[in-house]
Structure formats: structure tokens, C-alpha cells
Design a protein around this motif. Structure first.
Motif, mmCIF file in Angstrom:
data_model
loop_
_atom_site.group_PDB
_atom_site.id
_atom_site.type_symbol
_atom_site.label_atom_id
_atom_site.label_comp_id
_atom_site.label_asym_id
_atom_site.label_seq_id
_atom_site.Cartn_x
_atom_site.Cartn_y
_atom_site.Cartn_z
ATOM 1 N N PRO A 148 30.834 6.567 15.287
ATOM 2 C CA PRO A 148 29.610 6.828 16.066
ATOM 3 C C PRO A 148 28.363 6.948 15.201
ATOM 4 O O PRO A 148 27.248 6.689 15.669
ATOM 5 C CB PRO A 148 29.926 8.152 16.772
ATOM 6 C CG PRO A 148 31.411 8.151 16.906
ATOM 7 C CD PRO A 148 31.920 7.519 15.648
ATOM 8 N N SER A 149 28.533 7.293 13.920
ATOM 9 C CA SER A 149 27.372 7.446 13.032
ATOM 10 C C SER A 149 27.133 6.205 12.172
ATOM 11 O O SER A 149 26.225 6.187 11.351
ATOM 12 C CB SER A 149 27.568 8.673 12.133
ATOM 13 O OG SER A 149 28.754 8.550 11.353
ATOM 14 N N GLY A 150 27.956 5.158 12.356
ATOM 15 C CA GLY A 150 27.750 3.933 11.596
ATOM 16 C C GLY A 150 29.013 3.420 10.947
ATOM 17 O O GLY A 150 30.126 3.857 11.281
ATOM 18 N N PHE A 151 28.853 2.509 10.015
ATOM 19 C CA PHE A 151 29.988 1.912 9.317
ATOM 20 C C PHE A 151 30.433 2.799 8.160
ATOM 21 O O PHE A 151 29.602 3.405 7.472
ATOM 22 C CB PHE A 151 29.609 0.524 8.782
ATOM 23 C CG PHE A 151 29.398 -0.501 9.862
ATOM 24 C CD1 PHE A 151 30.422 -1.352 10.238
ATOM 25 C CD2 PHE A 151 28.168 -0.620 10.511
ATOM 26 C CE1 PHE A 151 30.240 -2.301 11.242
ATOM 27 C CE2 PHE A 151 27.971 -1.558 11.509
ATOM 28 C CZ PHE A 151 29.012 -2.398 11.877
ATOM 29 N N SER A 152 31.762 2.871 7.959
ATOM 30 C CA SER A 152 32.293 3.735 6.903
ATOM 31 C C SER A 152 32.222 3.072 5.524
ATOM 32 O O SER A 152 32.334 3.745 4.503
ATOM 33 C CB SER A 152 33.750 4.104 7.215
ATOM 34 O OG SER A 152 34.549 2.934 7.325
ATOM 35 N N GLY B 149 28.420 -6.698 3.458
ATOM 36 C CA GLY B 149 27.076 -6.934 2.929
ATOM 37 C C GLY B 149 26.011 -6.877 4.007
ATOM 38 O O GLY B 149 24.935 -7.468 3.875
ATOM 39 N N GLY B 150 26.318 -6.133 5.093
ATOM 40 C CA GLY B 150 25.316 -5.944 6.141
ATOM 41 C C GLY B 150 25.221 -7.074 7.138
ATOM 42 O O GLY B 150 24.292 -7.106 7.957
ATOM 43 N N ILE B 151 26.197 -7.997 7.114
ATOM 44 C CA ILE B 151 26.140 -9.163 8.007
ATOM 45 C C ILE B 151 27.516 -9.402 8.623
ATOM 46 O O ILE B 151 28.517 -9.520 7.910
ATOM 47 C CB ILE B 151 25.692 -10.430 7.240
ATOM 48 C CG1 ILE B 151 24.348 -10.196 6.548
ATOM 49 C CG2 ILE B 151 25.605 -11.620 8.192
ATOM 50 C CD1 ILE B 151 23.950 -11.303 5.585
ATOM 51 N N HIS C 299 39.411 -4.385 3.654
ATOM 52 C CA HIS C 299 38.125 -5.086 3.671
ATOM 53 C C HIS C 299 37.334 -4.810 4.940
ATOM 54 O O HIS C 299 36.090 -4.764 4.912
ATOM 55 C CB HIS C 299 38.333 -6.597 3.506
ATOM 56 C CG HIS C 299 37.051 -7.349 3.299
ATOM 57 N ND1 HIS C 299 36.328 -7.884 4.354
ATOM 58 C CD2 HIS C 299 36.351 -7.640 2.161
ATOM 59 C CE1 HIS C 299 35.248 -8.478 3.874
ATOM 60 N NE2 HIS C 299 35.241 -8.345 2.554
ATOM 61 N N ASN C 300 38.020 -4.633 6.072
ATOM 62 C CA ASN C 300 37.301 -4.341 7.320
ATOM 63 C C ASN C 300 36.500 -3.051 7.197
ATOM 64 O O ASN C 300 37.003 -2.042 6.694
ATOM 65 C CB ASN C 300 38.282 -4.205 8.487
ATOM 66 C CG ASN C 300 38.894 -5.533 8.894
ATOM 67 O OD1 ASN C 300 38.395 -6.588 8.518
ATOM 68 N ND2 ASN C 300 39.973 -5.479 9.657
ATOM 69 N N ASP C 301 35.260 -3.085 7.667
ATOM 70 C CA ASP C 301 34.402 -1.898 7.638
ATOM 71 C C ASP C 301 34.576 -1.136 8.953
ATOM 72 O O ASP C 301 34.117 -1.591 10.011
ATOM 73 C CB ASP C 301 32.934 -2.305 7.461
ATOM 74 C CG ASP C 301 32.701 -3.097 6.174
ATOM 75 O OD1 ASP C 301 33.203 -2.659 5.127
ATOM 76 O OD2 ASP C 301 32.036 -4.144 6.238
ATOM 77 N N SER C 302 35.284 -0.011 8.880
ATOM 78 C CA SER C 302 35.517 0.798 10.084
ATOM 79 C C SER C 302 34.187 1.257 10.679
ATOM 80 O O SER C 302 33.231 1.545 9.956
ATOM 81 C CB SER C 302 36.382 2.015 9.754
ATOM 82 O OG SER C 302 37.649 1.599 9.272
ATOM 83 N N ILE C 303 34.164 1.315 12.010
ATOM 84 C CA ILE C 303 32.939 1.701 12.716
ATOM 85 C C ILE C 303 33.123 3.076 13.345
ATOM 86 O O ILE C 303 34.125 3.342 14.006
ATOM 87 C CB ILE C 303 32.589 0.683 13.820
ATOM 88 C CG1 ILE C 303 32.626 -0.740 13.256
ATOM 89 C CG2 ILE C 303 31.214 0.975 14.415
ATOM 90 C CD1 ILE C 303 32.469 -1.824 14.297
ATOM 91 N N ILE D 47 25.057 -12.267 11.707
ATOM 92 C CA ILE D 47 23.991 -11.437 12.272
ATOM 93 C C ILE D 47 23.962 -10.090 11.558
ATOM 94 O O ILE D 47 25.018 -9.508 11.278
ATOM 95 C CB ILE D 47 24.219 -11.233 13.781
ATOM 96 C CG1 ILE D 47 24.238 -12.590 14.511
ATOM 97 C CG2 ILE D 47 23.159 -10.329 14.389
ATOM 98 C CD1 ILE D 47 24.657 -12.506 15.961
ATOM 99 N N SER D 48 22.773 -9.594 11.252
ATOM 100 C CA SER D 48 22.655 -8.300 10.575
ATOM 101 C C SER D 48 23.227 -7.190 11.446
ATOM 102 O O SER D 48 23.066 -7.189 12.661
ATOM 103 C CB SER D 48 21.188 -8.000 10.237
ATOM 104 O OG SER D 48 20.406 -7.938 11.409
ATOM 105 N N ASN D 49 23.929 -6.233 10.799
ATOM 106 C CA ASN D 49 24.566 -5.148 11.554
ATOM 107 C C ASN D 49 23.903 -3.788 11.338
ATOM 108 O O ASN D 49 24.434 -2.762 11.744
ATOM 109 C CB ASN D 49 26.056 -5.065 11.214
ATOM 110 C CG ASN D 49 26.323 -4.685 9.757
ATOM 111 O OD1 ASN D 49 25.403 -4.338 9.004
ATOM 112 N ND2 ASN D 49 27.574 -4.758 9.342
ATOM 113 N N GLY D 50 22.749 -3.779 10.677
ATOM 114 C CA GLY D 50 22.009 -2.537 10.468
ATOM 115 C C GLY D 50 22.282 -1.863 9.138
ATOM 116 O O GLY D 50 21.553 -0.954 8.734
ATOM 117 N N GLU D 51 23.353 -2.302 8.446
ATOM 118 C CA GLU D 51 23.659 -1.754 7.127
ATOM 119 C C GLU D 51 22.819 -2.472 6.063
ATOM 120 O O GLU D 51 22.131 -3.463 6.343
ATOM 121 C CB GLU D 51 25.150 -1.936 6.822
ATOM 122 C CG GLU D 51 26.079 -1.120 7.710
ATOM 123 C CD GLU D 51 25.942 0.379 7.476
ATOM 124 O OE1 GLU D 51 26.038 0.813 6.315
ATOM 125 O OE2 GLU D 51 25.734 1.114 8.462
#
Length: 356
Positions: free
Chosen positions: A262-266, A271-273, A256-260, A277-281
Motif C-alpha cells: 500500500p505504501s509503494g514498491f518494496s 528501474g521505475g518502468i 526480481h519481481n518488485d513486490s507492491i 510505462i513509469s511506475n512512480g519509482e
């Protein structure tokens, strides 16, 4: 309790069969260009009477701006607007003025206030959401300045779920379906319910892209908590799933964890939060609507004297409220993000110094 928002505040007023529905949007920055043609297009998306999949009550839904705009731009003062009711048929409700419709707010409104407007449910009617769509269109004018795009569509009708997600197709679909391969089956399910004088539920998928990092206020005004609260405040909404939603409890943390990187989340199970707080996704969530409670099948109920009664509803009602409800959800998200954007402008001392 007719106002929501912190920096950008919307207050609505009016009833389903009153003179009209209106609102005051306070906190819009001065100098924002207001596109009235765009507002009209947004109102048309929510409009009934367009096909067999929605109510046959067709209102003009012309938004009249009363204040806060001069020569096409906001002045920084409260923006007032009004939408006239022109197609109400109050006579359809005479036979139920003293009884409570199952599944409606009649029972609770009467016991809370001791009085209720039985004509279409009065203030509890989904007609009130026309004001939210109008205000949402104005909020979108602000979000457009920052390249933020909102999208929505119907993910499922009854048990018929989309297998692919295509927001462009949803724009062309009569029921805003997200999948051209399941649209016809979803339409058939709606018409089957309608023809049997019943109704059916549905799920809307709402999305926002190009949302900057940092929108949301911990701990008590988190972006996801506000989304949940305001979506659940809409007529007929029974559940909200953000990101992986109900699938999250079935997953392990390692998945479930979204790996981070250098180019963003994998991935984007969040859901982008994150942390409210919004994470840019991409921000995405599902909104679950119950079947329309206004059905033409006789139902057992009671009247205001607590006597047994049979409820036989007349009128013009949506066989599936999720369809037009999806547009309202998108408008609400626009208002939420605009509010969070304005709040974020004062979250750093350096931003304040830029202003002053």
C-alpha cells in the motif's frame, strides 16, 4: 534522421568545425519561463577545457535563442537556438583527410555518402551533443514545473566501479564520480591512459526521481525502449542497462519481481518502468561508453584508395568520453521525459476536455 521526439521534437544541425551547432525545439508549451542562466550552467557542465580529464578544446558554448521566446517565456512556436564554434583547429586534421581513423565514423560516412567532412568528424563529432544539452536544459525547465529531478554521475572508469552512490558528491567531483572513496583511483586510471597516449571507457549512471506514474506509450513508444534507442544513438555508447540490467538473467523471478505494498514498491529492480510505462519509482539506468577512439598511438588503417596507411592523430580529445557523456545522457533523459509528459496529456479524454 536529425529529429527525434513525438510531441516534443528536437532537430539539430551543424558540424564540429563549421560555423556552429544549432537546434529547433518544437512542441514546447506556451508560457514556460526560460532561465538562460540555468541553460548556461548546464552547458558549462558539458564544457571541455576545464581540467586534465577532458578535451582541451574549450568552447564558450553560449546558447543564443533565436526564436520562440518573448519576454522570458515561450510563445508556443518553434524555439530556435544556436551555439557558435570559436575554438576549432581544422589544421589538426589535414594529415588524415584521405584516411579513415580506426574506431570512428569516417569509413561508414564516406561509403554511405561518398563525401565526408574530415575536420573533427564533421556531423559525427560529439560536438553535436552541445545542442542536446541546450535543448535538455529547456526540457528541464518544463520538468521543474512538475517537481521532476534528474541526476547523473560516473559509476565506473575501466574496471574501477563505485561502491556507493552519491549524486551530491558527483556534482562536486572533477570527473562526476559517484563515490568519494573511488574517485582518486578513477582519476589515476584516466591520467594513466592519457599519459600513455591512450584512452579508457566508463559507465554513467542516470536517474530521475518524482516521475509520475503513466509516462510511456505501449507498445512501440515504450519509455524504456526510447531510453535505450536514444542513449545508444549517442557517440561512443555500446550498451544500456535499465534497472537490474545484466543482473536480471542471473536472478529468479521471486527475487526480481518488485513486490507492491500500500505504501509503494518494496524494491526497484524494474528501474521505475513496467510494461514500458513509469511506475512512480526512481528511473535509473547505466550507459556504457567505449574508450575514446581518438588516441595518439599510431594505428593501422587504409586510405580512400583502399591502400594501407598508418593513422597518426593530432588534436584535442577526451581521454574518457564517459565523463562529459554522462551530462549528455541526463539531458537526453530530460527530453524523453518531457516528450512523454506532453504525450500523456492527451492519453485521456478528460484531459482533452480540460484543455478545450
Amino acid at each position: 534522421m536529425n529529429t527525434f521526439g513525438e510531441t516534443l521534437r528536437l532537430t539539430t544541425f551543424g558540424e564540429s568545425h563549421g560555423v556552429g551547432i544549432g537546434g529547433v525545439l518544437d512542441g514546447i508549451p506556451a508560457g514556460l519561463a526560460i532561465d538562460e542562466d540555468f541553460i548556461a550552467q548546464e552547458m558549462q557542465r558539458r564544457q571541455g577545457g576545464r581540467n586534465l580529464f577532458s578535451t582541451q578544446r574549450k568552447e564558450a558554448d553560449k546558447v543564443e535563442i533565436l526564436s520562440g521566446v518573448f519576454e522570458g517565456k515561450t510563445t508556443g512556436t518553434p524555439l530556435g537556438f544556436f551555439i557558435h564554434n570559436s575554438a576549432s583547429k581544422s589544421s589538426d586534421y589535414t594529415n588524415i583527410k584521405d584516411i579513415f581513423r580506426p574506431g570512428h565514423a569516417d569509413f561508414t560516412y564516406f561509403h554511405k555518402y561518398g563525401i565526408r567532412d574530415y575536420r573533427g568528424g564533421g556531423r559525427s563529432s560529439a560536438r553535436e551533443t552541445s545542442a542536446r544539452v541546450a535543448a535538455g536544459a529547456i526540457a528541464k525547465c518544463l520538468l521543474n514545473e512538475f517537481g521532476i529531478t534528474l541526476r547523473s554521475g560516473i559509476f565506473s572508469i575501466g574496471e574501477i566501479a563505485c561502491q556507493t552512490i552519491d549524486f551530491n558528491f558527483a556534482k562536486e567531483s572533477e570527473i562526476f564520480s559517484l563515490d568519494k572513496n573511488t574517485e582518486e583511483a578513477q582519476k589515476e586510471a584516466i591520467l594513466k591512459a592519457r599519459n600513455s597516449h591512450d584512452s579508457i571507457g566508463g559507465v554513467a549512471l542516470v536517474s530521475a526521481i518524482n516521475v509520475p506514474i503513466g509516462l510511456g506509450e505501449p507498445l512501440y513508444y515504450k519509455l524504456d525502449s526510447v531510453i535505450g534507442a536514444l542513449m545508444l544513438g549517442l557517440n561512443g555508447v555500446k550498451a544500456v542497462e535499465i534497472g537490474s540490467g545484466t543482473m536480471a538473467p542471473k536472478m529468479k523471478g521471486s527475487l526480481h519481481n518488485d513486490s507492491i505494498t500500500p505504501s509503494g514498491f518494496s524494491s526497484n529492480h524494474s528501474g521505475g518502468i513496467l510494461g514500458g510505462i513509469s511506475n512512480g519509482e526512481e528511473i535509473y539506468f547505466k550507459v556504457h561508453f567505449k574508450p575514446t577512439p581518438s588516441i595518439f598511438i599510431p594505428q593501422e588503417t587504409i586510405n580512400i584508395q583502399n591502400e594501407k596507411h598508418t593513422c597518426a592523430i593530432k588534436g584535442r580529445h577526451d581521454p574518457c568520453i564517459a565523463i562529459r557523456g554522462s551530462v549528455v545522457c541526463e539531458s537526453m533523459l530530460a527530453l524523453i521525459l518531457a516528450d512523454m509528459l506532453l504525450l500523456n496529456a492527451t492519453s485521456k479524454l478528460e484531459n482533452l476536455k480540460k484543455i478545450y
